[in-house]
Design an enzyme around this catalytic site. Structure first.
Site, PDB file in Angstrom:
ATOM      1  N   HIS A 140      -3.037 -34.191 -33.580  1.00 14.61           N
ATOM      2  CA  HIS A 140      -4.484 -34.141 -33.817  1.00 14.61           C
ATOM      3  C   HIS A 140      -4.746 -33.604 -35.210  1.00 14.61           C
ATOM      4  O   HIS A 140      -4.078 -32.693 -35.678  1.00 14.61           O
ATOM      5  CB  HIS A 140      -5.235 -33.388 -32.711  1.00 14.61           C
ATOM      6  CG  HIS A 140      -5.114 -31.896 -32.688  1.00 14.61           C
ATOM      7  ND1 HIS A 140      -5.919 -31.055 -33.428  1.00 14.61           N
ATOM      8  CD2 HIS A 140      -4.289 -31.093 -31.978  1.00 14.61           C
ATOM      9  CE1 HIS A 140      -5.615 -29.787 -33.153  1.00 14.61           C
ATOM     10  NE2 HIS A 140      -4.609 -29.779 -32.291  1.00 14.61           N
ATOM     11  N   ASP A 152      -2.739 -25.111 -36.381  1.00 12.39           N
ATOM     12  CA  ASP A 152      -3.347 -25.953 -35.329  1.00 12.39           C
ATOM     13  C   ASP A 152      -4.438 -26.822 -35.939  1.00 12.39           C
ATOM     14  O   ASP A 152      -5.578 -26.405 -36.003  1.00 12.39           O
ATOM     15  CB  ASP A 152      -3.913 -25.047 -34.229  1.00 12.39           C
ATOM     16  CG  ASP A 152      -4.471 -25.838 -33.059  1.00 12.39           C
ATOM     17  OD1 ASP A 152      -4.199 -27.049 -32.969  1.00 12.39           O
ATOM     18  OD2 ASP A 152      -5.183 -25.226 -32.237  1.00 12.39           O
ATOM     19  N   GLU A 186      -9.679 -33.524 -30.802  1.00 10.02           N
ATOM     20  CA  GLU A 186      -8.781 -32.967 -29.776  1.00 10.02           C
ATOM     21  C   GLU A 186      -9.315 -31.629 -29.300  1.00 10.02           C
ATOM     22  O   GLU A 186      -9.245 -31.296 -28.114  1.00 10.02           O
ATOM     23  CB  GLU A 186      -7.365 -32.802 -30.367  1.00 10.02           C
ATOM     24  CG  GLU A 186      -6.311 -32.366 -29.353  1.00 10.02           C
ATOM     25  CD  GLU A 186      -6.112 -30.859 -29.244  1.00 10.02           C
ATOM     26  OE1 GLU A 186      -5.280 -30.439 -28.440  1.00 10.02           O
ATOM     27  OE2 GLU A 186      -6.812 -30.086 -29.937  1.00 10.02           O
ATOM     28  N   GLU A 187      -9.842 -30.862 -30.248  1.00 10.65           N
ATOM     29  CA  GLU A 187     -10.248 -29.497 -29.897  1.00 10.65           C
ATOM     30  C   GLU A 187     -11.450 -29.455 -28.954  1.00 10.65           C
ATOM     31  O   GLU A 187     -11.720 -28.433 -28.352  1.00 10.65           O
ATOM     32  CB  GLU A 187     -10.545 -28.689 -31.174  1.00 10.65           C
ATOM     33  CG  GLU A 187      -9.333 -28.505 -32.097  1.00 10.65           C
ATOM     34  CD  GLU A 187      -8.281 -27.547 -31.539  1.00 10.65           C
ATOM     35  OE1 GLU A 187      -8.402 -27.121 -30.376  1.00 10.65           O
ATOM     36  OE2 GLU A 187      -7.343 -27.230 -32.294  1.00 10.65           O
ATOM     37  N   ASP A 215       1.870 -30.706 -32.027  1.00 11.43           N
ATOM     38  CA  ASP A 215       0.686 -29.845 -32.086  1.00 11.43           C
ATOM     39  C   ASP A 215       1.184 -28.408 -32.199  1.00 11.43           C
ATOM     40  O   ASP A 215       1.869 -27.922 -31.301  1.00 11.43           O
ATOM     41  CB  ASP A 215      -0.146 -30.051 -30.811  1.00 11.43           C
ATOM     42  CG  ASP A 215      -1.499 -29.346 -30.885  1.00 11.43           C
ATOM     43  OD1 ASP A 215      -1.750 -28.634 -31.874  1.00 11.43           O
ATOM     44  OD2 ASP A 215      -2.288 -29.521 -29.936  1.00 11.43           O
ATOM     45  N   HIS A 302      -6.764 -20.495 -33.318  1.00  6.76           N
ATOM     46  CA  HIS A 302      -8.202 -20.799 -33.262  1.00  6.76           C
ATOM     47  C   HIS A 302      -9.054 -19.794 -34.027  1.00  6.76           C
ATOM     48  O   HIS A 302     -10.221 -19.601 -33.700  1.00  6.76           O
ATOM     49  CB  HIS A 302      -8.684 -20.921 -31.805  1.00  6.76           C
ATOM     50  CG  HIS A 302      -8.268 -22.226 -31.184  1.00  6.76           C
ATOM     51  ND1 HIS A 302      -8.631 -22.624 -29.927  1.00  6.76           N
ATOM     52  CD2 HIS A 302      -7.508 -23.243 -31.673  1.00  6.76           C
ATOM     53  CE1 HIS A 302      -8.109 -23.832 -29.666  1.00  6.76           C
ATOM     54  NE2 HIS A 302      -7.421 -24.213 -30.716  1.00  6.76           N
TER      55      HIS A 302
HETATM   56  N1  DTR Z   1      -2.796 -26.789 -29.998  1.00  4.43           N
HETATM   57  C1  DTR Z   1      -3.613 -26.299 -28.958  1.00  4.43           C
HETATM   58  C2  DTR Z   1      -3.161 -26.716 -27.588  1.00  4.43           C
HETATM   59  C3  DTR Z   1      -2.149 -25.750 -27.203  1.00  4.43           C
HETATM   60  C4  DTR Z   1      -2.369 -24.631 -26.543  1.00  4.43           C
HETATM   61  N2  DTR Z   1      -1.213 -23.933 -26.370  1.00  4.43           N
HETATM   62  C5  DTR Z   1      -0.235 -24.623 -26.959  1.00  4.43           C
HETATM   63  C6  DTR Z   1       1.072 -24.353 -27.071  1.00  4.43           C
HETATM   64  C7  DTR Z   1       1.856 -25.202 -27.732  1.00  4.43           C
HETATM   65  C8  DTR Z   1       1.336 -26.372 -28.271  1.00  4.43           C
HETATM   66  C9  DTR Z   1       0.010 -26.666 -28.172  1.00  4.43           C
HETATM   67  C10 DTR Z   1      -0.778 -25.776 -27.493  1.00  4.43           C
HETATM   68  C11 DTR Z   1      -4.955 -26.715 -29.297  1.00  4.43           C
HETATM   69  O1  DTR Z   1      -5.120 -27.810 -29.796  1.00  4.43           O
HETATM   70  O2  DTR Z   1      -5.850 -25.925 -29.127  1.00  4.43           O
HETATM   71 ZN    ZN Z   2      -6.491 -25.943 -30.901  1.00  4.20          ZN
HETATM   72 ZN    ZN Z   3      -3.835 -28.138 -31.340  1.00  2.00          ZN
END
Ligand code: DTR
Ligand code: ZN
Ligand code: ZN
Length: 553
Positions: A140, A152, A186-187, A215, A302
């Site tokens: 994403h 992220d 995605e978020e 991700d 985040h």
């Molecule tokens: N990347 C996160 C989704 C997510 C949450 N915990 C993990 C651990 C490992 C990989 C991805 C994730 C998101 O998009 O908020």
């Molecule tokens: Zn995220």
């Molecule tokens: Zn993510």
């Protein structure tokens, strides 16, 4: 993604998922060939080298992408949220790099299920491989509103971009078709990837043999997690991490929280790697992976501090290499020909009157390995003729215009002109069939200049006639046009007096290829002067060339 409680949102797909799953062919387990394949030749006598090991993905290349994404976020209020300008700038950045590398790139706007104002998905296809067997990888591209989202998910996006560029630079022979996706929104709920998977329809979905997700692959206090680690899909990723003795674990924290869920819910095998989000590193994990136990894998998850400094280079480097390794093992053919190119002339023939020039386009293609420099030359020219190439040398994949100038004294006749491309690893030739018509006292004149016919365009090709007296009516035309829809073409002739004559009007209910056609056109005027053939393309969709035409007056 931010949202929890994904189950309700995806429940609707589950019935369809089961159907698609049963229709999918079983994915063969990857088996390393026993020992290196010795050098061989293919049916064309080219030397084959055993498929090279997947190349390294440059960490500095990945980091350059992260720094661009950081700059984009900074310039756009500190975020790359799917609904903002920071997202669309990220799309443009990724898209341009991919296009420059030779990918077929599509922006897919998310017209249902996405947050209002969300930017598009980016889909990039690497040409080649069996399109019915697609190996796909995605990440994403959006961040949360709170920060620039460099781990992220700049990390997954940047790693995947560098993976794509590394594959493109290598140009291996592809057994299967490789496609990349950079997902929007995605978020806010895995929305871009879910839209994409729905947009494929069941036929499109059944062609995807496996989807790999990336991700959060550079978490500063991260680890080595693999999605669905025990499955066939995960096998090459696990093999790669096992070789480095990293002792990877299942990605339980991220399960169903990223875009691989959109694919898995549709019955597609998925895997991927991640380095962890807000969960705490255990002491056992710190013992085997390093880092700090009792602390989150990514304490900036985040948040506004998810910046360029929120990255563990070693983890990012290994995840990037693993991503290419998996694609390579799944999609690249067994043997890779050594570097080579091909050459062709378009049009492949032309007719000129002695004293006039003929032109054609010499195209080259890279057929194996990296592109190479190709020097162009011509032989087999008739007396008095000279050839020039513009440019005289191309990089394979490029084209050059060949102009053959003939002299008034060049004897009439048919000649095969050999165009030789001398490359770095091979020499190849193409043939151009040149017909020269004599002028002495004849009443047939030719213009062999090549004119490009674009949609809705008009080209005019003049011929100067030196014939004396009144033109013999009807004048005879022979016209050669490379065009897939003759019905798109409106063809007129103008005589030296300025009078226009309809030659072949457009219209029809289906398309036929033009080729060479002859016409008898009743006229009443002098023979000497300029006769002009005008060709107009009056419909969208088919294009071509006016290769040559001649007139007998
Ligand atoms: N990347 C996160 C989704 C997510 C949450 N915990 C993990 C651990 C490992 C990989 C991805 C994730 C998101 O998009 O908020
Ligand atoms: Zn995220
Ligand atoms: Zn993510």
């Amino acid at each position: 993604m931010e949202r929890k409680g994904l189950a309700a949102a995806t429940a609707g797909l589950i019935a369809a998922a089961a159907m698609v799953l049963s229709a999918l062919p079983a994915l063969p387990a990857y088996a390393a060939p026993p020992g290196a394949t010795p050098a061989q030749q293919d049916s064309g006598g080219r030397t084959l080298i055993a498929a090279a090991d997947p190349p390294d993905v440059s960490l500095s290349g990945v980091k350059a992408h992260l720094s661009q994404l950081q700059t984009i976020a900074t310039a756009n209020g500190g975020t790359r949220r799917s609904t903002g300008a920071g997202y669309t700038a990220s799309v443009s950045y990724v898209e341009q790099k991919l296009r420059d590398a030779g990918y077929t790139v599509t922006r897919q706007s998310c017209t249902s299920g996405c947050t209002g104002g969300a930017g598009p998905n980016v889909i990039a296809d690497w040409p080649g491989g069996d399109e019915n067997q697609v190996v796909m990888a995605g990440a994403h591209l959006d961040s949360v509103g709170a920060g620039p989202g460099i781990n992220d998910n700049g990390s997954g996006s940047g790693a995947l971009l560098e993976v794509a560029l590394t594959l493109a630079a290598q140009r291996p022979t592809m057994a299967k078709h490789v496609r990349f996706g950079w997902w929007t929104d995605e978020e806010q709920g895995l929305n871009g990837s879910e839209f994409y998977v729905n947009s494929l329809g069941s036929t499109g979905r059944s062609k995807i043999q496996v989807y790999y997700n990336y991700d959060m692959v550079g978490s500063p206090n991260g680890g080595y997690f693999i999605n669905n680690i025990t499955t066939t899909a995960a096998q090459p990723l696990k093999e790669f991490y096992d070789k480095l003795n990293l002792q990877p674990e299942e990605n339980t924290e991220g399960a169903n929280r990223s875009d691989d869920a959109s694919f898995r819910n549709a019955g597609i095998a998925t895997s991927g790697v991640a380095a962890g989000a807000s969960y705490t590193k255990t002491s056992a994990q710190a013992a085997k992976w390093g880092g700090t136990s009792g602390r989150a894998y990514d304490s900036c998850y985040h948040s506004s501090c998810d910046t360029s400094s929120n990255i563990n280079d070693t983890i990012l480097d290994r995840a990037s290499d693993a991503a290419l390794y998996a694609l390579w093992k799944r999609a690249v053919g067994g043997d890779t020909p050594s570097r080579d190119f091909s050459i062709s002339a378009n049009p492949g023939s032309g007719t000129v009157q002695a004293g006039s020039p003929a032109t054609t386009t010499i195209a080259t293609q890279t057929t194996a390995g990296n592109a190479q420099a190709v020097n162009l030359s011509a032989s087999g020219l008739p007396t008095g003729a000279t050839a020039s190439f513009n440019p005289a040398s191309v990089t394979s994949g490029g084209s050059s215009t060949l102009t053959i100038a003939t002299a008034p004294t060049t004897p009439a006749g048919s000649y095969n002109v050999t165009v030789t491309g001398t490359g770095e690893t091979a020499t190849h030739t193409a043939t151009y069939a040149l017909t020269v018509q004599g002028t002495s006292g004849g009443r047939t004149f030719t213009n062999g200049t090549n004119y490009t016919i674009s949609d809705y365009s008009t080209v005019q090709s003049p011929i100067t006639s030196t014939a004396t007296g009144t033109a013999t009516s009807p004048v005879k035309l022979s016209v050669t046009i490379s065009h897939t829809c003759a019905e798109d073409l409106d063809i007129w002739l103008r005589g030296p007096s300025g009078q226009w004559y309809a030659v072949d009007r457009y219209g029809g209910t289906s398309c036929t290829s033009y080729g060479t056609r002859t016409y008898s056109v009743p006229v009443s005027q002098q023979a000497a002067g300029t006769w002009t053939l005008e060709v107009s393309d009056v419909y969208l969709g088919d294009t071509g060339f006016l290769d040559s035409w001649s007139i007998t007056v």
